[in-house]
Design a protein around this motif. Structure first.
Motif, PDB file in Angstrom:
ATOM      1  N   TRP A 242       0.803  -1.072   0.013  1.00 18.14           N
ATOM      2  CA  TRP A 242      -0.090  -0.071  -0.100  1.00 18.14           C
ATOM      3  C   TRP A 242       0.788   1.402  -0.033  1.00 18.14           C
ATOM      4  CZ3 TRP A 242       1.375  -2.552   4.111  1.00 18.14           C
ATOM      5  CH2 TRP A 242       1.835  -1.990   5.178  1.00 18.14           C
ATOM      6  N   GLY A 243       0.174   2.475  -0.347  1.00 19.45           N
ATOM      7  CA  GLY A 243       0.970   3.472  -0.258  1.00 19.45           C
ATOM      8  C   GLY A 243       0.425   4.559  -1.402  1.00 19.45           C
ATOM      9  N   TRP A 244       1.191   5.203  -2.001  1.00 12.76           N
ATOM     10  CA  TRP A 244       0.696   6.300  -2.756  1.00 12.76           C
ATOM     11  C   TRP A 244       0.796   5.718  -4.570  1.00 12.76           C
ATOM     12  CZ3 TRP A 244       3.014  11.731  -2.134  1.00 12.76           C
ATOM     13  CH2 TRP A 244       2.797  12.270  -0.933  1.00 12.76           C
ATOM     14  N   GLY A 342      -1.959  20.664  -5.100  1.00 14.72           N
ATOM     15  CA  GLY A 342      -2.727  19.892  -5.985  1.00 14.72           C
ATOM     16  C   GLY A 342      -3.648  18.959  -4.891  1.00 14.72           C
ATOM     17  N   HIS A 343      -4.549  18.027  -5.596  1.00 19.89           N
ATOM     18  CA  HIS A 343      -5.298  17.117  -4.702  1.00 19.89           C
ATOM     19  C   HIS A 343      -4.700  15.730  -4.620  1.00 19.89           C
ATOM     20  CE1 HIS A 343      -8.506  14.176  -4.076  1.00 19.89           C
ATOM     21  NE2 HIS A 343      -9.002  15.180  -3.048  1.00 19.89           N
ATOM     22  N   ILE A 344      -4.814  15.124  -3.383  1.00 21.96           N
ATOM     23  CA  ILE A 344      -4.363  13.636  -3.097  1.00 21.96           C
ATOM     24  C   ILE A 344      -5.488  13.082  -2.411  1.00 21.96           C
ATOM     25  CG2 ILE A 344      -3.199  14.059  -0.909  1.00 21.96           C
ATOM     26  CD1 ILE A 344      -1.388  11.773  -1.890  1.00 21.96           C
ATOM     27  N   LEU A 345      -5.665  11.826  -2.797  1.00 23.93           N
ATOM     28  CA  LEU A 345      -6.857  10.924  -2.454  1.00 23.93           C
ATOM     29  C   LEU A 345      -6.118  10.034  -1.210  1.00 23.93           C
ATOM     30  CD1 LEU A 345      -9.596  10.081  -3.145  1.00 23.93           C
ATOM     31  CD2 LEU A 345      -8.747   8.202  -4.154  1.00 23.93           C
ATOM     32  N   ASP A 346      -6.843  10.478   0.111  1.00 23.29           N
ATOM     33  CA  ASP A 346      -6.387   9.990   1.502  1.00 23.29           C
ATOM     34  C   ASP A 346      -7.365   9.234   2.015  1.00 23.29           C
ATOM     35  OD1 ASP A 346      -4.665   9.289   3.416  1.00 23.29           O
ATOM     36  OD2 ASP A 346      -4.743  11.203   4.706  1.00 23.29           O
ATOM     37  N   CYS A 347      -7.084   8.046   2.686  1.00 27.59           N
ATOM     38  CA  CYS A 347      -7.958   7.079   3.173  1.00 27.59           C
ATOM     39  C   CYS A 347      -8.804   7.432   4.446  1.00 27.59           C
ATOM     40  CB  CYS A 347      -7.053   5.699   3.455  1.00 27.59           C
ATOM     41  SG  CYS A 347      -5.842   5.928   4.754  1.00 27.59           S
ATOM     42  N   PRO A 348      -9.949   6.739   4.754  1.00 25.19           N
ATOM     43  CA  PRO A 348     -10.756   7.204   5.965  1.00 25.19           C
ATOM     44  C   PRO A 348      -9.941   7.064   7.479  1.00 25.19           C
ATOM     45  CG  PRO A 348     -11.468   5.438   4.902  1.00 25.19           C
ATOM     46  CD  PRO A 348     -10.186   5.570   4.183  1.00 25.19           C
ATOM     47  N   GLY A 350      -8.918   5.796  11.127  1.00 24.78           N
ATOM     48  CA  GLY A 350      -8.715   4.484  11.422  1.00 24.78           C
ATOM     49  C   GLY A 350      -7.897   3.728  10.436  1.00 24.78           C
ATOM     50  N   TRP A 351      -7.616   3.970   9.249  1.00 29.52           N
ATOM     51  CA  TRP A 351      -6.853   3.287   8.412  1.00 29.52           C
ATOM     52  C   TRP A 351      -5.295   3.785   8.600  1.00 29.52           C
ATOM     53  CZ3 TRP A 351      -8.869   1.978   2.651  1.00 29.52           C
ATOM     54  CH2 TRP A 351      -9.973   1.477   2.999  1.00 29.52           C
ATOM     55  N   SER A 352      -4.323   2.954   8.313  1.00 29.54           N
ATOM     56  CA  SER A 352      -3.024   3.380   8.586  1.00 29.54           C
ATOM     57  C   SER A 352      -2.482   4.191   7.382  1.00 29.54           C
ATOM     58  CB  SER A 352      -2.275   2.102   8.805  1.00 29.54           C
ATOM     59  OG  SER A 352      -2.507   1.372   9.980  1.00 29.54           O
ATOM     60  N   SER A 353      -2.606   5.212   7.489  1.00 32.59           N
ATOM     61  CA  SER A 353      -2.249   6.421   6.260  1.00 32.59           C
ATOM     62  C   SER A 353      -1.260   7.261   7.113  1.00 32.59           C
ATOM     63  CB  SER A 353      -3.286   7.145   5.801  1.00 32.59           C
ATOM     64  OG  SER A 353      -2.793   8.176   5.053  1.00 32.59           O
ATOM     65  N   HIS A 354      -0.132   7.620   6.398  1.00 36.64           N
ATOM     66  CA  HIS A 354       0.951   8.406   6.562  1.00 36.64           C
ATOM     67  C   HIS A 354       0.806   9.683   5.852  1.00 36.64           C
ATOM     68  CE1 HIS A 354       2.134   4.545   8.418  1.00 36.64           C
ATOM     69  NE2 HIS A 354       1.960   5.329   9.526  1.00 36.64           N
ATOM     70  N   VAL A 355      -0.032   9.905   4.794  1.00 39.57           N
ATOM     71  CA  VAL A 355      -0.028  10.994   3.862  1.00 39.57           C
ATOM     72  C   VAL A 355       0.474  12.243   4.149  1.00 39.57           C
ATOM     73  CG1 VAL A 355      -1.202  11.906   2.076  1.00 39.57           C
ATOM     74  CG2 VAL A 355      -1.577   9.586   2.356  1.00 39.57           C
ATOM     75  N   LYS A 356      -0.284  12.568   5.421  1.00 33.86           N
ATOM     76  CA  LYS A 356       0.065  14.175   5.891  1.00 33.86           C
ATOM     77  C   LYS A 356       1.301  14.151   6.206  1.00 33.86           C
ATOM     78  CE  LYS A 356      -4.466  15.922   7.269  1.00 33.86           C
ATOM     79  NZ  LYS A 356      -5.206  16.306   8.338  1.00 33.86           N
ATOM     80  N   GLN A 357       2.041  13.298   7.060  1.00 30.05           N
ATOM     81  CA  GLN A 357       3.479  13.323   7.501  1.00 30.05           C
ATOM     82  C   GLN A 357       4.188  13.463   6.403  1.00 30.05           C
ATOM     83  OE1 GLN A 357       4.534   9.942  10.071  1.00 30.05           O
ATOM     84  NE2 GLN A 357       6.152  11.068  11.197  1.00 30.05           N
ATOM     85  N   GLN A 358       4.150  12.323   5.366  1.00 29.02           N
ATOM     86  CA  GLN A 358       4.894  12.209   4.270  1.00 29.02           C
ATOM     87  C   GLN A 358       5.058  13.547   3.390  1.00 29.02           C
ATOM     88  OE1 GLN A 358       2.849   8.626   2.705  1.00 29.02           O
ATOM     89  NE2 GLN A 358       4.337   7.286   3.628  1.00 29.02           N
ATOM     90  N   ALA A 359       3.660  14.012   3.127  1.00 29.47           N
ATOM     91  CA  ALA A 359       3.451  15.271   2.222  1.00 29.47           C
ATOM     92  C   ALA A 359       4.190  16.505   2.788  1.00 29.47           C
ATOM     93  CB  ALA A 359       2.048  15.338   1.791  1.00 29.47           C
ATOM     94  N   LYS A 360       3.972  16.621   4.398  1.00 31.38           N
ATOM     95  CA  LYS A 360       4.264  17.807   4.660  1.00 31.38           C
ATOM     96  C   LYS A 360       6.012  17.781   4.804  1.00 31.38           C
ATOM     97  CE  LYS A 360       4.589  20.493   9.121  1.00 31.38           C
ATOM     98  NZ  LYS A 360       4.266  21.883   8.704  1.00 31.38           N
ATOM     99  N   ILE A 397      -3.567  11.122  -8.056  1.00 34.67           N
ATOM    100  CA  ILE A 397      -2.649  10.523  -6.939  1.00 34.67           C
ATOM    101  C   ILE A 397      -3.517  10.246  -5.886  1.00 34.67           C
ATOM    102  CG2 ILE A 397      -1.759  12.641  -6.312  1.00 34.67           C
ATOM    103  CD1 ILE A 397       1.052  11.137  -6.165  1.00 34.67           C
ATOM    104  N   GLY A 398      -3.137   9.152  -5.149  1.00 38.26           N
ATOM    105  CA  GLY A 398      -3.816   8.810  -3.857  1.00 38.26           C
ATOM    106  C   GLY A 398      -3.238   7.676  -3.310  1.00 38.26           C
ATOM    107  N   TRP A 399      -4.009   7.338  -2.255  1.00 35.51           N
ATOM    108  CA  TRP A 399      -3.435   6.087  -1.328  1.00 35.51           C
ATOM    109  C   TRP A 399      -4.325   4.920  -1.707  1.00 35.51           C
ATOM    110  CZ3 TRP A 399      -5.536   2.723   1.864  1.00 35.51           C
ATOM    111  CH2 TRP A 399      -4.512   2.016   2.860  1.00 35.51           C
TER     112      TRP A 399
END
Length: 971
Positions: A242-244, A342-348, A350-360, A397-399
């Motif tokens: 999983w990931g981007w 730009g826009h990225i598709l992040d997950c709900p 409770g899911w294990s997403s690190h999109v915010k930490q990675q993007a920042k 682009i998204g998770w």
């Protein structure tokens, strides 16, 4: 953290790009031509607007009926014989029923009851398609290849994902809910059907499952492992990634978007803002973009959303709304040159997403604008947006993760989802990840949301796992039903594994079938994969010697012998009883024979022989219970009267030596014997009520296979109870009775020979002890046999039956033979005068041997009796006629009194017959009786004259033809 911390803890909504009947296959039953076989598979029919499930009676059964699989697994010579046999079995027998099948399923030929009585296995489906597939494959292996009942748990009431559902429903329930395992652990016997009954009775819905086959985040399930409800989490054999992800057509336009170097930095901010526009909901598009408010088909929306508002928030709906992406203020880098994104598709949440930490921290100007607190989107919205991107060829682009059906759907197309490379994963990075639970916490600090730059690396592939409740194993190993103990369910669970290639093969076949997406025929794709890979499935997951068929064992030679032995014992018992009654009627039973006690003894032996017959017959609740009653009450009835009789005789003899009065009431003795037998009957009653003996199976796995390729298991039966303590108590009581009898037999050796049968009793008791020891040994062996040698238990029961029969026969031979082989002719032996003198000398000699003893006979004879007595010192016809031959029975009173001297004691006995009497020492009397007649007696003391009478009845003995030496003179 791994993928889904709580993959849709509250449940995942259905993908909105599907129609309202997305979980079923819609059809038009007004068509002349039924379309369901074309949409799904042969055997499907249009009913009530939906296609029926063509695999209700079995997936492989339906597949093997087709020409394609007939050639592959049919009758041609180059097909392995085992597969030809398997095909015959699948075509001749439907799948095994499960708890979801209605009561009419068997009558309709959709399923059969489990021949092996295997416990049902319920599988938690989670709520995504790859998990559905693995749950179904397990259900097919269990239900069709192994005969193990298996069902599917969706996690929500009134939702089903069962493979055999009549209308192909595929409802999305909950995910990652450890309560399903805990509930299985709490259910009685681990049976999830318990909760189904509670639900039907209005007590609420309780999700229950024994296992789940796809876990992304093991930490969510660790609590049920720690509580002891679940086995340790095991590897599934599959890697999840999983990931981007980015659409492939976007990379063709700008390959630099494939890794973080082409995304990060201020120089790429404007590029990202212009490339990745924000998706629009249907209602927003109609209100903000469409010049006609969607009243006219503009190629994006064919019409406005439904008036009820149910379609307002959809990002895509096939055939009605293609979706639309546009620039917003956040994309405007002219007005916001340093903050545009730009826009990225992040997950709900409770899911294990690190999109915010990675993007920042990687300085990637992308931001998610979903409805979740974290800015993420629901699962349904994410799926819809990927479909909108594919329909409009808009850059997205998204998770996302794989294996997954959405990713599989676009494989090989321009919209294929391609992984975006982020910095390499290190342990330092993993240690600095944010706490996933803080993603959606409104009170979380900025650091808790974005974390440290050290945690901004990419994602490691996850080794997917599986988990099972402990009751899966214990419900098999600790099951009282031996057939149930043979269930291969746990072994299959342990061996089961799949890799991402296999899962993707199924998902891709589903997505590339030529049917419309609305047909939702994932079952067909799963079933075809099973049929195409059946050889590998059997080799990998089906344990050796399975499937098995249970065949009742025919009567063995041992069974026939046991029945024959018990029949002989019964006949001998009945014959002996008849003979004793006949002799008693003729008055020829003999001395010491108490007819009532003899009949009780024979009744006990007869009951034991009946019990041995019941043990030898085919076990059932009736025969098992009857054998327990007959053997226990029989042995008690056999031994207790003998013990009471012997103990009474010993008591009388000892009392007579002490010149004590002993009153013997035969009625009370008989009541005591019957009463103790009643205690044995009470024990059997408690045994029957609390733990009724019943038929239990004894199994033997053979090397033989039938023509359907099933391994033959021979089934024989034996009697048993849930607790073995009942048998141990029974054996202990019998041993105590035998021990008491043996002690009394030893003491009885001091009793006068007239009533002394101690030798016969001892032999009989020792014989019974020997056979009791053999029966106990056989029973102990029965309890010690392993599952591999279970078939010996039935044979050991037959052996115990034969031991009871032989014991009965030997007891009769030992104790009752003397009543039939003794010389029954009358003795008319004259006693010569020298015989009288001989006894006189013996008496004098005995008196002289006593040290300092002067013996004085105290005659109790009357003067008249003394006058009438013959003179023994002279030889004359009167004295030579010493023998009285009685042709008719007369009442003879036999009395005696104790003469005590210094150093010795003995009893003198006085006989009275026809108003005449004679007095002799007891030891003389015993020798006379041994030579001239059969008279037994017991002691009773008359206190007033200290005279001991010796009779079997309270005061007198009835003597048939007998000869008595009468003397009134002093001896």
């Amino acid at each position: 953290m791994l993928l889904l911390d709580a993959l849709l803890l509250a449940g995942v909504a259905l993908p909105f790009f599907l129609p309202t009947a997305e979980a079923q296959v819609a059809c038009n039953d007004t068509h002349i031509h039924d379309p369901c076989e074309e949409l799904l598979w042969k055997g499907s029919h249009c009913r009530d607007g939906f296609c029926t499930n063509p695999f209700q009676a079995g997936c492989l059964r339906s597949m093997f009926e087709s020409e394609e699989y007939e050639k592959k697994y049919g009758v041609i010579d180059d097909v392995d014989a085992s597969f030809r046999a398997l095909r015959r079995r699948l075509l001749s027998t439907p799948r095994v029923c499960n708890s979801e099948d209605g009561p009419e399923a068997v009558k309709q030929g959709l399923c059969v009851e489990s021949e092996g009585d295997y416990p049902e296995v319920r599988i938690y489906s989670q709520n995504w398609e790859s998990a559905f597939v693995m749950s179904w494959i397990m259900q097919l292996i269990y239900s069709e290849l192994l005969g193990v009942p298996s069902s599917i748990e969706s996690g929500e009431a009134n939702k089903t994902v069962d493979f055999y559902d009549e209308f192909n429903r595929m409802d999305y329930g909950t995910a990652n809910d450890p309560a399903v395992i805990q509930n299985a652990h709490n259910a009685e016997g681990g049976d999830c059907a318990t909760y189904k009954k509670m639900e039907n009775s209005g007590q609420g819905f309780f999700p229950c499952a024994h296992m789940t086959m796809e876990i992304w985040n093991p930490s969510l399930w660790q609590d049920v492992v720690n509580s002891g409800a679940a086995e340790a989490i095991e590897l599934l054999g599959m890697f999840g990634t999983w990931g981007w992800r980015i659409t492939n057509f976007s990379l063709k336009k700008d390959p630099s978007l494939a890794n973080h170097y082409g995304l990060s930095g201020k120089e790429n901010r404007k590029k990202l803002a212009e490339t990745f526009k924000r998706p629009m909901k249907w209602a927003n598009y109609c209100n903000l973009v469409s010049s006609t408010n969607c009243s006219v088909d503009d190629g994006v929306a064919k019409r406005p959303p439904a008036d009820d508002g149910s379609e307002d928030n959809l990002y895509f709906l096939k055939g009605l709304y293609t979706g639309h992406f546009r620039d917003t203020e956040k994309n405007d880098c002219i007005s916001n040159s340093t903050t545009c994104t730009g826009h990225i598709l992040d997950c709900p949440c409770g899911w294990s997403s690190h999109v915010k930490q990675q993007a920042k921290h990687l300085e990637i100007a992308l931001e998610s604008d979903g409805s979740e607190v974290s800015g993420g989107y629901t699962y349904a919205d994410m799926v819809a947006i990927w479909h909108a991107a594919n329909a409009t060829k808009s850059d997205v682009i998204g998770w996302w993760w794989e294996p997954d059906v959405t990713a599989s759907l676009f494989v090989g197309s321009e919209s294929e989802l391609t992984q975006v490379l982020l910095p390499k994963v290190t342990q330092e990075c993993l240690d600095n990840r944010i706490d996933i639970q803080k993603r959606c916490d409104p009170n979380a600090t900025e650091f808790e949301i974005y974390g440290d730059s050290k945690g901004s690396c990419g994602e490691l592939p996850s080794r997917l796992r599986k988990i099972a409740a402990k009751v899966v194993q214990t419900s098999i190993k600790q099951n009282n039903n031996l057939k149930s103990r043979m269930s291969p369910a746990y072994e299959v669970y342990q061996d089961f594994s799949m890799d991402e290639v296999q899962i993707n093969e199924i998902l891709e076949e589903w997505t590339f079938r030529k049917q419309e997406e609305s047909s939702y025929d994932l079952r067909v794709s799963t079933c075809k994969w099973m049929a195409n890979n059946l050889e590998n499935v059997i080799k990998s997951f089906v344990p050796p010697s399975y499937p098995r068929t249970f065949v009742k064992s025919q009567n063995s030679a041992l069974s026939i012998c046991a029945i024959l032995f018990s029949a002989i014992a019964i006949l001998i018992s009945l014959g002996t009883t008849g003979g004793i009654l006949y002799k008693h009627r003729n008055g020829t039973v003999g001395r010491g024979a108490q007819i009532e006690f003899l009949l009780l003894l024979l009744a006990g032996l007869f009951m034991v022989s009946i019990g041995s017959l019941l043990l030898a017959l085919e076990p059932s609740t009736g025969t098992c219970t009857g054998s327990v009653w007959m053997v226990n009450v029989g042995y008690t009835t056999q031994l207790v009267p003998t013990i009471i009789r012997v103990s009474t005789i010993i008591k009388i003899v000892r009392s007579s030596l002490k010149m004590k009065i002993v009153k013997v009431d035969k009625k009370k003795l008989l009541q005591k014997s019957i009463g103790i037998s009643g205690i044995a009957a009470l024990f059997c009653t408690l045994w029957t009520i609390l733990d009724k003996p019943h038929s239990q199976a004894s199994l033997k796995v053979t090397d033989e296979k039938n023509d359907l390729g099933e391994t033959v298991v021979l089934v024989s039966y034996f009697c048993g109870s849930t607790s073995r303590i009942w048998f141990y108590v029974s054996f202990t009581c019998q041993a105590l009775l035998l021990l008491s009898a043996s002690v009394l037999a030893s003491q009885m050796r001091q009793v006068p020979n007239a009533v002394n049968d101690s030798k016969l009793l001892a032999i009989m008791i020792y014989s019974s002890f020997f056979f009791l020891a053999l029966r106990v040994a056989m029973y102990l062996v029965e309890g010690a046999v392993s599952d591999d040698t279970q078939s010996i238990q039935a044979s050991l029961q037959k052996a115990r039956s034969m031991f009871c029969s032989v014991d009965t026969v030997l007891n009769i031979i030992i104790f009752f033979t003397r009543f039939f082989i003794a010389d029954g002719t009358k003795k008319t032996r004259k006693m010569q005068p020298q015989n009288a003198r001989h006894f006189e000398n013996k008496i004098a000699q005995r008196d002289n041997n006593a040290t300092d003893v002067t013996y004085s006979h105290q005659s109790t004879a009357t003067a008249e009796e003394t006058r009438l007595a013959p003179d023994l010192s002279e030889s004359n016809p009167e004295t030579e006629k010493m023998v009285v031959e009685a042709d008719t029975e007369k009442e003879v009173v036999v009395e005696g009194k104790e003469e005590e001297t210094k150093g010795s004691s003995f009893v003198s006995v006085r006989f009275t017959l026809d108003e005449k009497s004679a007095t002799l020492p007891r030891w003389v009397m015993e020798q006379i009786l041994e030579e001239y007649g059969d008279v037994s007696f017991e002691n009773e003391i008359a206190e007033h004259d200290r005279i001991a009478s010796a009779t079997l009845q309270p005061t007198k003995t009835r003597i048939g033809p007998a000869r008595l030496w009468k003397s009134t003179g002093q001896v």
